[in-house]
Design an enzyme around this catalytic site. Structure first.
Site, PDB file in Angstrom:
ATOM      1  N   MET A 102     -16.247  30.732 -23.855  1.00  0.00           N
ATOM      2  CA  MET A 102     -15.594  29.428 -23.772  1.00  0.00           C
ATOM      3  C   MET A 102     -14.304  29.558 -22.967  1.00  0.00           C
ATOM      4  O   MET A 102     -13.406  30.308 -23.353  1.00  0.00           O
ATOM      5  CB  MET A 102     -15.273  28.910 -25.178  1.00  0.00           C
ATOM      6  CG  MET A 102     -16.482  28.663 -26.041  1.00  0.00           C
ATOM      7  SD  MET A 102     -16.019  28.068 -27.698  1.00  0.00           S
ATOM      8  CE  MET A 102     -15.372  29.583 -28.404  1.00  0.00           C
ATOM      9  N   ILE A 107     -15.016  35.059 -31.777  1.00  0.00           N
ATOM     10  CA  ILE A 107     -14.193  36.149 -31.246  1.00  0.00           C
ATOM     11  C   ILE A 107     -13.001  35.581 -30.490  1.00  0.00           C
ATOM     12  O   ILE A 107     -13.168  34.781 -29.565  1.00  0.00           O
ATOM     13  CB  ILE A 107     -15.022  37.053 -30.313  1.00  0.00           C
ATOM     14  CG1 ILE A 107     -16.253  37.600 -31.052  1.00  0.00           C
ATOM     15  CG2 ILE A 107     -14.172  38.205 -29.785  1.00  0.00           C
ATOM     16  CD1 ILE A 107     -17.228  38.320 -30.141  1.00  0.00           C
ATOM     17  N   GLY A 155      -9.455  29.586 -25.587  1.00  0.00           N
ATOM     18  CA  GLY A 155     -10.295  30.474 -24.781  1.00  0.00           C
ATOM     19  C   GLY A 155     -10.848  31.633 -25.588  1.00  0.00           C
ATOM     20  O   GLY A 155     -10.091  32.410 -26.141  1.00  0.00           O
ATOM     21  N   SER A 156     -12.165  31.776 -25.666  1.00  0.00           N
ATOM     22  CA  SER A 156     -12.723  32.751 -26.584  1.00  0.00           C
ATOM     23  C   SER A 156     -14.229  32.879 -26.384  1.00  0.00           C
ATOM     24  O   SER A 156     -14.758  32.511 -25.345  1.00  0.00           O
ATOM     25  CB  SER A 156     -12.394  32.335 -28.014  1.00  0.00           C
ATOM     26  OG  SER A 156     -12.507  30.931 -28.157  1.00  0.00           O
ATOM     27  N   ARG A 157     -14.921  33.365 -27.425  1.00  0.00           N
ATOM     28  CA  ARG A 157     -16.350  33.650 -27.303  1.00  0.00           C
ATOM     29  C   ARG A 157     -17.020  33.584 -28.667  1.00  0.00           C
ATOM     30  O   ARG A 157     -16.387  33.832 -29.696  1.00  0.00           O
ATOM     31  CB  ARG A 157     -16.505  35.046 -26.697  1.00  0.00           C
ATOM     32  CG  ARG A 157     -17.901  35.632 -26.717  1.00  0.00           C
ATOM     33  CD  ARG A 157     -17.877  36.944 -25.983  1.00  0.00           C
ATOM     34  NE  ARG A 157     -18.779  37.924 -26.541  1.00  0.00           N
ATOM     35  CZ  ARG A 157     -18.806  39.196 -26.172  1.00  0.00           C
ATOM     36  NH1 ARG A 157     -17.956  39.636 -25.261  1.00  0.00           N
ATOM     37  NH2 ARG A 157     -19.670  40.025 -26.709  1.00  0.00           N
TER      38      ARG A 157
END
Length: 250
Positions: free
Chosen positions: A120, A178, A208-210
């Protein structure tokens, strides 16, 4: 309207509407907007005020929470996140999701499974949703680093939160939020013991991440590397289905 049934035969109605702003982000928008007004109206400092107006718009856009049309198919595993698929690999599930925990709750079986990783960016919707409906069996927070979330080792070294959901038929799906290079907080909306629906909001990761999804054994991805995901709508896989999907980059 939220809750209306629509299908691929043209039945049902859905109109575009401005997405709501999640409560988690409203306070930041109010603070930034208030500062913008102070500098513009009280101090007439437009070189500070207008950037703050832009910052306010950016914050509200980041925390937007649009409605989604959730597929009503018991076989479907839906995407938990907006963004693009950055990895599809065979791995061992995280130790925190495998086997029985101290409370005796059964977790994922050991052995390689397909992991789909969704990255993301700061421009994507950051509300995460459950891939399936069922009971939240585990919610395990792990402190860690803040490396770029698109790195493979981010799954093991970054700050993260594991979630395990069990369907009524015993099927288990594990997925992991994450934190990334900019992200600094994972916010859960659920807790162990909660009953949730497929596509229901389960948390967010700020800035911002995953999200990693671990497919059950014998189930393969229906999506491709680089493909754009829509949380709660895009079908990642269908339970028990194995097939080869090929695409051409152009």
């Amino acid at each position: 309207m939220a809750g209306d049934i629509v299908d691929n035969q043209g039945r049902g109605e859905t109109d575009w509407q401005w997405p709501s702003i999640h409560p988690e982000g409203r306070k930041y928008g109010v603070i930034a907007g208030g500062l913008a007004l102070v500098f513009l109206l009280l101090f007439d400092l437009s070189f500070i005020g207008w950037p703050l107006v832009a910052l306010t718009a950016g914050i509200l856009a980041f925390f937007r929470d649009p409605e989604r049309i959730i597929p009503q198919d018991d076989r479907a595993i839906v995407s938990p996140a907006d963004g693009h698929v950055c990895q599809i690999v065979e791995v061992e599930p995280p130790a925190e999701l495998v086997g029985e925990d101290i409370a005796g709750v059964v977790g994922l079986p050991a052995g390689p499974v397909t992991r789909i990783s969704i990255f993301m960016s700061v421009f994507d919707v950051h509300i995460n949703r459950s891939p399936i409906g069922g009971m939240v069996r585990r919610l395990v927070y792990m402190p860690g680093k803040f490396m770029s979330a698109d790195l493979d080792k981010a799954s093991d070294e970054n700050e993260r939160q594991h979630i395990l959901v069990e369907r009524s038929d015993g099927v288990l799906i594990g997925f992991t939020q994450i934190a990334g290079l900019v992200a600094r907080r994972i916010v859960p909306f659920v807790k162990p013991g909660d009953m949730i629906a497929a596509g229901q909001r389960v948390g967010l990761i700020r800035f911002g991440s995953r999200v990693d999804v671990y497919l059950p054994s014998g189930t393969q991805s229906k999506v491709l590397l680089g493909q754009k995901m829509v949380a709660g709508e895009t079908v990642l896989a269908e339970l028990g289905e194995q097939l080869l999907i090929e695409g051409v980059s152009q």
